[in-house]
Design an enzyme around this catalytic site. Sequence first.
Site, PDB file in Angstrom:
ATOM      1  N   ARG A  39       0.825  -1.207   0.000  1.00  0.00           N
ATOM      2  CA  ARG A  39       0.000   0.000   0.000  1.00  0.00           C
ATOM      3  C   ARG A  39       0.861   1.259   0.000  1.00  0.00           C
ATOM      4  O   ARG A  39       0.552   2.218  -0.682  1.00  0.00           O
ATOM      5  CB  ARG A  39      -0.960  -0.006   1.189  1.00  0.00           C
ATOM      6  CG  ARG A  39      -2.274  -0.652   0.789  1.00  0.00           C
ATOM      7  CD  ARG A  39      -3.302  -0.525   1.843  1.00  0.00           C
ATOM      8  NE  ARG A  39      -3.166  -1.561   2.855  1.00  0.00           N
ATOM      9  CZ  ARG A  39      -4.084  -1.822   3.757  1.00  0.00           C
ATOM     10  NH1 ARG A  39      -5.201  -1.116   3.776  1.00  0.00           N
ATOM     11  NH2 ARG A  39      -3.908  -2.773   4.647  1.00  0.00           N
ATOM     12  N   THR A  87      -1.659 -12.346  -3.091  1.00  0.00           N
ATOM     13  CA  THR A  87      -1.849 -12.732  -1.676  1.00  0.00           C
ATOM     14  C   THR A  87      -2.631 -11.694  -0.892  1.00  0.00           C
ATOM     15  O   THR A  87      -3.184 -12.002   0.157  1.00  0.00           O
ATOM     16  CB  THR A  87      -0.491 -12.919  -0.939  1.00  0.00           C
ATOM     17  OG1 THR A  87       0.010 -11.658  -0.508  1.00  0.00           O
ATOM     18  CG2 THR A  87       0.543 -13.611  -1.792  1.00  0.00           C
ATOM     19  N   ALA A  88      -2.645 -10.438  -1.337  1.00  0.00           N
ATOM     20  CA  ALA A  88      -3.187  -9.342  -0.509  1.00  0.00           C
ATOM     21  C   ALA A  88      -4.661  -9.562  -0.168  1.00  0.00           C
ATOM     22  O   ALA A  88      -5.486  -9.797  -1.046  1.00  0.00           O
ATOM     23  CB  ALA A  88      -3.022  -8.007  -1.229  1.00  0.00           C
ATOM     24  N   SER A 132      -7.678 -20.159   1.052  1.00  0.00           N
ATOM     25  CA  SER A 132      -7.560 -20.641   2.440  1.00  0.00           C
ATOM     26  C   SER A 132      -8.397 -21.906   2.604  1.00  0.00           C
ATOM     27  O   SER A 132      -9.315 -22.156   1.817  1.00  0.00           O
ATOM     28  CB  SER A 132      -8.106 -19.553   3.378  1.00  0.00           C
ATOM     29  OG  SER A 132      -8.209 -20.042   4.699  1.00  0.00           O
ATOM     30  N   TYR A 137     -14.148 -25.079   4.139  1.00  0.00           N
ATOM     31  CA  TYR A 137     -15.169 -25.409   5.143  1.00  0.00           C
ATOM     32  C   TYR A 137     -15.485 -24.155   5.960  1.00  0.00           C
ATOM     33  O   TYR A 137     -14.688 -23.211   5.998  1.00  0.00           O
ATOM     34  CB  TYR A 137     -14.702 -26.546   6.064  1.00  0.00           C
ATOM     35  CG  TYR A 137     -13.773 -26.113   7.185  1.00  0.00           C
ATOM     36  CD1 TYR A 137     -12.472 -25.710   6.931  1.00  0.00           C
ATOM     37  CD2 TYR A 137     -14.230 -26.095   8.509  1.00  0.00           C
ATOM     38  CE1 TYR A 137     -11.636 -25.311   7.962  1.00  0.00           C
ATOM     39  CE2 TYR A 137     -13.385 -25.700   9.548  1.00  0.00           C
ATOM     40  CZ  TYR A 137     -12.098 -25.301   9.262  1.00  0.00           C
ATOM     41  OH  TYR A 137     -11.278 -24.891  10.277  1.00  0.00           O
ATOM     42  N   LYS A 171     -13.027 -15.101   2.225  1.00  0.00           N
ATOM     43  CA  LYS A 171     -12.129 -15.959   1.451  1.00  0.00           C
ATOM     44  C   LYS A 171     -12.893 -16.775   0.412  1.00  0.00           C
ATOM     45  O   LYS A 171     -12.447 -16.893  -0.723  1.00  0.00           O
ATOM     46  CB  LYS A 171     -11.343 -16.899   2.377  1.00  0.00           C
ATOM     47  CG  LYS A 171     -10.366 -16.206   3.300  1.00  0.00           C
ATOM     48  CD  LYS A 171      -9.420 -15.260   2.589  1.00  0.00           C
ATOM     49  CE  LYS A 171      -8.330 -15.915   1.801  1.00  0.00           C
ATOM     50  NZ  LYS A 171      -7.461 -14.902   1.107  1.00  0.00           N
ATOM     51  N   ALA A 196      -3.977 -24.009   5.537  1.00  0.00           N
ATOM     52  CA  ALA A 196      -4.594 -24.033   6.864  1.00  0.00           C
ATOM     53  C   ALA A 196      -3.968 -22.892   7.671  1.00  0.00           C
ATOM     54  O   ALA A 196      -3.371 -21.981   7.085  1.00  0.00           O
ATOM     55  CB  ALA A 196      -4.335 -25.384   7.501  1.00  0.00           C
TER      56      ALA A 196
HETATM   57  P1  NAP Z   1      -0.933 -10.219   6.502  1.00  0.00           P
HETATM   58  O1  NAP Z   1       0.470 -10.237   6.942  1.00  0.00           O
HETATM   59  O2  NAP Z   1      -1.873  -9.337   7.249  1.00  0.00           O
HETATM   60  O3  NAP Z   1      -0.986  -9.882   4.959  1.00  0.00           O
HETATM   61  C1  NAP Z   1      -2.123  -9.335   4.358  1.00  0.00           C
HETATM   62  C2  NAP Z   1      -1.662  -8.411   3.273  1.00  0.00           C
HETATM   63  O4  NAP Z   1      -2.816  -7.856   2.636  1.00  0.00           O
HETATM   64  C3  NAP Z   1      -0.826  -7.253   3.789  1.00  0.00           C
HETATM   65  O5  NAP Z   1       0.322  -7.145   2.998  1.00  0.00           O
HETATM   66  C4  NAP Z   1      -1.727  -6.047   3.581  1.00  0.00           C
HETATM   67  O6  NAP Z   1      -1.037  -4.891   3.205  1.00  0.00           O
HETATM   68  C5  NAP Z   1      -2.570  -6.496   2.413  1.00  0.00           C
HETATM   69  N1  NAP Z   1      -3.794  -5.714   2.365  1.00  0.00           N
HETATM   70  C6  NAP Z   1      -4.819  -5.712   3.238  1.00  0.00           C
HETATM   71  N2  NAP Z   1      -5.745  -4.813   2.842  1.00  0.00           N
HETATM   72  C7  NAP Z   1      -5.265  -4.234   1.719  1.00  0.00           C
HETATM   73  C8  NAP Z   1      -5.731  -3.239   0.837  1.00  0.00           C
HETATM   74  N3  NAP Z   1      -6.898  -2.615   1.018  1.00  0.00           N
HETATM   75  N4  NAP Z   1      -4.964  -2.906  -0.241  1.00  0.00           N
HETATM   76  C9  NAP Z   1      -3.771  -3.512  -0.466  1.00  0.00           C
HETATM   77  N5  NAP Z   1      -3.275  -4.471   0.347  1.00  0.00           N
HETATM   78  C10 NAP Z   1      -4.014  -4.810   1.412  1.00  0.00           C
HETATM   79  O7  NAP Z   1      -1.573 -11.671   6.568  1.00  0.00           O
HETATM   80  P2  NAP Z   1      -1.104 -13.074   5.959  1.00  0.00           P
HETATM   81  O8  NAP Z   1      -1.381 -14.061   7.010  1.00  0.00           O
HETATM   82  O9  NAP Z   1       0.220 -13.004   5.332  1.00  0.00           O
HETATM   83  O10 NAP Z   1      -2.202 -13.258   4.829  1.00  0.00           O
HETATM   84  C11 NAP Z   1      -1.892 -13.220   3.448  1.00  0.00           C
HETATM   85  C12 NAP Z   1      -2.925 -13.996   2.678  1.00  0.00           C
HETATM   86  O11 NAP Z   1      -2.936 -15.351   3.116  1.00  0.00           O
HETATM   87  C13 NAP Z   1      -4.355 -13.490   2.852  1.00  0.00           C
HETATM   88  O12 NAP Z   1      -5.007 -13.625   1.620  1.00  0.00           O
HETATM   89  C14 NAP Z   1      -4.948 -14.474   3.859  1.00  0.00           C
HETATM   90  O13 NAP Z   1      -6.341 -14.564   3.764  1.00  0.00           O
HETATM   91  C15 NAP Z   1      -4.264 -15.745   3.420  1.00  0.00           C
HETATM   92  N6  NAP Z   1      -4.212 -16.830   4.407  1.00  0.00           N
HETATM   93  C16 NAP Z   1      -3.569 -16.631   5.589  1.00  0.00           C
HETATM   94  C17 NAP Z   1      -3.506 -17.668   6.502  1.00  0.00           C
HETATM   95  C18 NAP Z   1      -2.780 -17.533   7.812  1.00  0.00           C
HETATM   96  O14 NAP Z   1      -2.939 -18.394   8.681  1.00  0.00           O
HETATM   97  N7  NAP Z   1      -1.960 -16.508   7.983  1.00  0.00           N
HETATM   98  C19 NAP Z   1      -4.124 -18.905   6.217  1.00  0.00           C
HETATM   99  C20 NAP Z   1      -4.771 -19.063   4.998  1.00  0.00           C
HETATM  100  C21 NAP Z   1      -4.807 -18.020   4.096  1.00  0.00           C
HETATM  101  P3  NAP Z   1      -0.518  -3.802   4.246  1.00  0.00           P
HETATM  102  O15 NAP Z   1       0.851  -4.299   4.636  1.00  0.00           O
HETATM  103  O16 NAP Z   1      -0.494  -2.556   3.440  1.00  0.00           O
HETATM  104  O17 NAP Z   1      -1.492  -3.782   5.395  1.00  0.00           O
END
Ligand code: NAP
Length: 353
Positions: A39, A87-88, A132, A137, A171, A196
Amino acid sequence: MVSIDKSKPVAVTGASGYIASWIVQILLEQGFTVHATVRDPNKESAVGHLKKTAEGAKGSLRLFSADLLKEGNFDEALAGCELVIHTASPFVIKGFKDSYEALVRPAVEGTANVLNACNRHESVRRVVLTSSVASVYGDAIESTDVPGGVFTESHWNETSSLTHQPYSYSKVMAERKAWEMCKAQSRWDLVTINPALVMGPSLTTQTQSTSIDVLRDLGSGVQKTGVPHLEFGVVDVRDVANAHILAGFNPHAQGRFIVNAGTSSLLQMAQILRQKFPKYPLPKTELPKWLVKLVAPFVAGVSREFISKNVGYSISFDNTRSKKILGLSYRDLNVTLWEHFDQMIKDGLLKSR
Ligand code: NAP
């Protein structure tokens, strides 16, 4: 079959995030040019670690500013890319008032914005979307209705909503949108990675990811009187990052890939951590479901419906496709948790004891 030209840049959205930082690091180490969207590329606390990795790496890093909610924001970053790793998306489960604005809109509109940009760039051949198991589920109780209690890529979350499990809803709606937009064109294909709960050392301390909260809550003492019997699929963040890259470049990769190393309850995670970190106030017992149901709405801001449908149920996931088609291997869950806890202590996210 899609074959990606490895000399072309790879776009990674949300590059400063917990999972994406590892994807970027591995790509840079392997010599790729990475077009990383964040961002705010001027926010040193969010991108400093990425720049530092790039300094000593074979590959090179270009940072681009892009907001999921702004149409057209991803165009510049996608120029010349054949592979786009999206990924965002916000991963928060509490602390917001409006679940649509906080979760569903950025997830779904953001995915549409990224894919519209893909449609405008002739170079794009493959999109890897971070989905995810939350898209597979909705509540753990559903495991009682699937063969052997094991979720596979054939299952879809059909029960989450804006008011019940809104993160999971964001998701599944984003993934459905992606498949719909993929089917409406023929130039690029789509592969989804469905991890997961992701654990393991973080390259950034700035992430809002719920992954970090789960471990901090276990280690900080807030749960020392006990935890509910909640089970999670768990997987190492470095294996999740690898899965994205393997999926990006494997011509045979198609469809969805559950990425999960094994199942663990909160108490089992605490027991694993206690082996290496005996001085921490980790929980030693599980609380009865009736008590959790009584107090959870006040203490944890969690609904009674969530407790009813998730506490006390076993879940497991079939990761065969990820191993057979992507060739992914999984780290030991103990090592994942120990290394994550250690990183949190070193980075001051948990008190040193
Ligand atoms: P994270 O560190 O919070 O990463 C989320 C990213 O999304 C951040 O870089 C954030 O950017 C970006 N983002 C959020 N809102 C945004 C917006 N309006 N515009 C542009 N960027 C935005 O979390 P993470 O765990 O790595 O998650 C990454 C992905 O993996 C997500 O899709 C999540 O649903 C998925 N996931 C995560 C897990 C888990 O257990 N961690 C499990 C399954 C799936 P900023 O840095 O600018 O805030």
